[in-house]
Every structure is written in C-alpha cells, then in structure tokens.
Scaffold this active site. Structure first.
Site, mmCIF file in Angstrom:
data_model
loop_
_atom_site.group_PDB
_atom_site.id
_atom_site.type_symbol
_atom_site.label_atom_id
_atom_site.label_comp_id
_atom_site.label_asym_id
_atom_site.label_seq_id
_atom_site.Cartn_x
_atom_site.Cartn_y
_atom_site.Cartn_z
ATOM 1 N N LYS A 20 0.759 -1.126 -0.052
ATOM 2 C CA LYS A 20 -0.163 0.200 -0.051
ATOM 3 C C LYS A 20 0.823 1.187 -0.026
ATOM 4 O O LYS A 20 1.974 1.321 0.863
ATOM 5 C CB LYS A 20 -0.847 -0.073 1.187
ATOM 6 N N ASP A 53 -5.922 0.675 8.665
ATOM 7 C CA ASP A 53 -5.442 0.327 7.288
ATOM 8 C C ASP A 53 -5.962 -0.760 6.466
ATOM 9 O O ASP A 53 -5.969 -1.038 5.619
ATOM 10 C CB ASP A 53 -3.816 0.262 7.205
HETATM 11 O O1 C5P Z 1 -5.171 0.773 13.627
HETATM 12 P P1 C5P Z 1 -3.624 0.438 13.770
HETATM 13 O O2 C5P Z 1 -3.265 -0.665 14.755
HETATM 14 O O3 C5P Z 1 -3.087 0.162 12.363
HETATM 15 O O4 C5P Z 1 -2.737 1.795 14.450
HETATM 16 C C1 C5P Z 1 -1.688 1.734 15.062
HETATM 17 C C2 C5P Z 1 -1.696 3.197 15.784
HETATM 18 O O5 C5P Z 1 -1.484 4.118 14.907
HETATM 19 C C3 C5P Z 1 -2.753 3.183 16.753
HETATM 20 O O6 C5P Z 1 -2.805 2.799 17.741
HETATM 21 C C4 C5P Z 1 -2.694 4.692 16.821
HETATM 22 O O7 C5P Z 1 -1.884 5.128 17.949
HETATM 23 C C5 C5P Z 1 -2.139 5.197 15.739
HETATM 24 N N1 C5P Z 1 -3.190 5.618 14.553
HETATM 25 C C6 C5P Z 1 -3.694 6.736 14.780
HETATM 26 N N2 C5P Z 1 -4.729 7.524 13.698
HETATM 27 C C7 C5P Z 1 -5.128 6.643 12.752
HETATM 28 C C8 C5P Z 1 -4.284 5.398 12.581
HETATM 29 C C9 C5P Z 1 -3.489 5.060 13.482
HETATM 30 O O8 C5P Z 1 -3.418 7.842 15.659
HETATM 31 N N3 C5P Z 1 -6.045 6.983 11.914
#
Ligand code: C5P
Length: 286
Positions: free
Chosen positions: A17, A136
C-alpha cells in the site's frame, strides 16, 4: 487476486500500500487521528495461502520472514479468528519489510479475508467492519485507488493513474512505530487534500507536488535516514519522492517503468543494505 490451486490451497496477493499523500487533519477524543489520503497499491507484495485444517496454524516464509511472529500475534491469524471461519493452515510469504508504512500487516490481513471468503464461499465483510483489525485494513480489503478519510474507514473511489508510470520503493531497514510518529506530530490540524480531480500525467504530477505526507517531518526527526533516502531518490529526477504512511519506506514516481527500473538498479548497487524495489501501480485484474 485470489487463486485456487489443485492441492486445496487458496492464495491471495497482498500488494504494498502506498499513501501518495497523507494529510493529518485532526484528532478524535479517543486519540486516533483523522486522515485525508490518496491510497494506491504497487504490483509487489506478500502472498497468503490458506487451506482447511483440523486446527489453526501459521507458517511465515520468504525473504522478509525473519522476526515476523508465526502465531496468534500475527494479524493474519487475528483476521482469520475475527472472520470466524473453520480452522485453516495459513502460509504467509513475506516479501515486504514489516512495520514499514506500506501496509504489510494490514494488506496481509485483508488478503487473508479475501482468501477465506473464497475458500468458505462467504461474502467479504464491509470495509468499515474490519477497523478492529487495524485502521489500514479497510483500504486494503479491495486494493485499488482510494480516497481515504476518517481514521482510515471512509473510502471513496479515486481516479485511475497513467499505467506507464514507474515506482521505486526504498526501506533503509529502520522500524518506526506508528504510534510514536503520530505522538510526535507538532501540528495535528492541517489542511485537507485540496483537489480530488486529475487527468493525465501533467495534472497528476501537479497534484502530487502540491500535496504532502504530514508524518514525514516527524519521521525524519526520529529517523534521519528517511531524509537520506528521499535525497537519494530525488537525485534520480523522479516526478516526486515522498514517505509512505508512517515510514520508513519512501517511494518515488517516475514517468516510465524503465526509468524506475534503471534508478532502482543504480540505488541498490550503491546502497546494498537497503531494500530497493521497482514496481508499477497495481490494478486488480478481477
Ligand atoms: O489501527 P492500527 O493498529 O493500524 O494503528 C496503530 C496505531 O497508529 C494506533 O494505535 C494509533 O496510535 C495510531 N493511529 C492513529 N490514527 C490513525 C491510525 C493509526 O493515531 N488514523
């Protein structure tokens, strides 16, 4: 793309991606950041194979398998459990560097769901339903060109890109934890993407050059090698070079695939420790 083989495996491709632009426009009370991004995919990636088994298992192989957990900590395992299908044997062929801003884990999880949906003849979930697996994962569920908003869960179709373009992707081998980058942001209220229409190379180049990755300065502060990677890419005279996601992988867009291939060869020769690949933009044959 999902393939069914005669020995019972169902295999799905998990393309890399790329956030061609990633603007951070705010933060929700729960801490997640609001994003405005153009997400596309490259025609390189991991592969996920599944077949029915008496109990769940996972084998991780391939050039980037080292250090990737082969148990319930892996997002492909979590995705299979979350989907609630009968147990499967999973094989993950890891070609992309893990934790590197090109969606490796999320794309693997999404590919697992596509493979399981095919194997068990089950409809794919709606993208928003997959948010618990990671912000994602929704965009990776159906790889294509997407405007991505919300925390990653608001998707709308984006224009096709000129198919002759080439890409170079570089990962210098440093892992930057996503939460660390988001926490290090100085400004969390930045202007959104200003224009969602472009056609042909001229307008696309202009679009690229007038947008940003708001996580890039924070990533460079934490891992200065990201700036070095961008310099190396810019010396090859691409249309644009930028970091993807929360890094540390950076990409450059070239006017042709041939130019990307030549640039990647030169960079790889001069930086043998870096992961350097050239690619095209991915378009799902289905
Ligand atoms: O959702 P995911 O586990 O991929 O995200 C990892 C971390 O990235 C989250 O715990 C958060 O701290 C940060 N994040 C964020 N805003 C988003 C996506 C991710 O703050 N839109």
């Amino acid at each position: 793309m999902v393939k069914v083989s005669q020995d019972g495996w169902v295999e799905a491709f998990a393309p890399a991606k790329i956030n061609l632009a990633l603007h951070v426009t705010g933060q929700r009370p729960d801490g997640y950041h609001l994003l405005d991004s153009l997400v596309v995919f490259a025609n390189i990636g991991d592969r996920v194979r599944v077949r029915p088994a008496s109990q769940q298992s996972l084998r991780v192989i391939g050039p980037m398998a080292q250090g990737v957990p082969a148990d319930a900590r892996n997002l492909v395992w979590k995705a299979a459990e979350w989907f609630g299908t009968p147990p499967v044997e999973i094989e993950l062929i890891k070609n992309l560097p893990p934790a590197s801003g090109i969606g490796g884990g999320s794309s693997d999880a999404a590919a697992t769901l596509r493979a399981l949906a095919k194997l068990f003849d089950k409809p794919l979930p709606e993208p928003t339903e997959t948010v618990p697996l990671g912000a994602d994962v929704p965009v990776c569920l159906r790889p294509g060109n997407w405007w991505m908003g919300g925390i990653g869960d608001c998707l709308s179709g984006a224009p096709d890109l000129p198919e002759y373009l080439g890409l170079v992707l570089i990962n210098p081998g440093v892992e930057i934890p996503t939460p660390t980058i988001f926490n290090a942001l100085v400004s969390k209220q930045n202007p959104p993407i200003s224009n969602r229409e472009f056609e042909g190379l001229g307008e696309f180049s202009e679009w690229l050059l007038t947008h940003r990755n708001d996580l890039e300065p924070a990533a460079i502060d934490l891992a200065p090698i990201v700036a070095e990677v961008l310099d190396v890419l810019r010396r090859e005279d691409p249309i644009c070079a930028r970091m993807s996601g929360s890094g540390a992988t950076c990409f450059a867009v070239f006017p042709t695939r041939h130019e990307a291939k030549v640039a990647a060869g030169r960079i790889a020769e001069q930086n043998p420790k870096w992961w350097v690949q050239w690619a095209s933009f991915y378009s799902d044959p289905e």
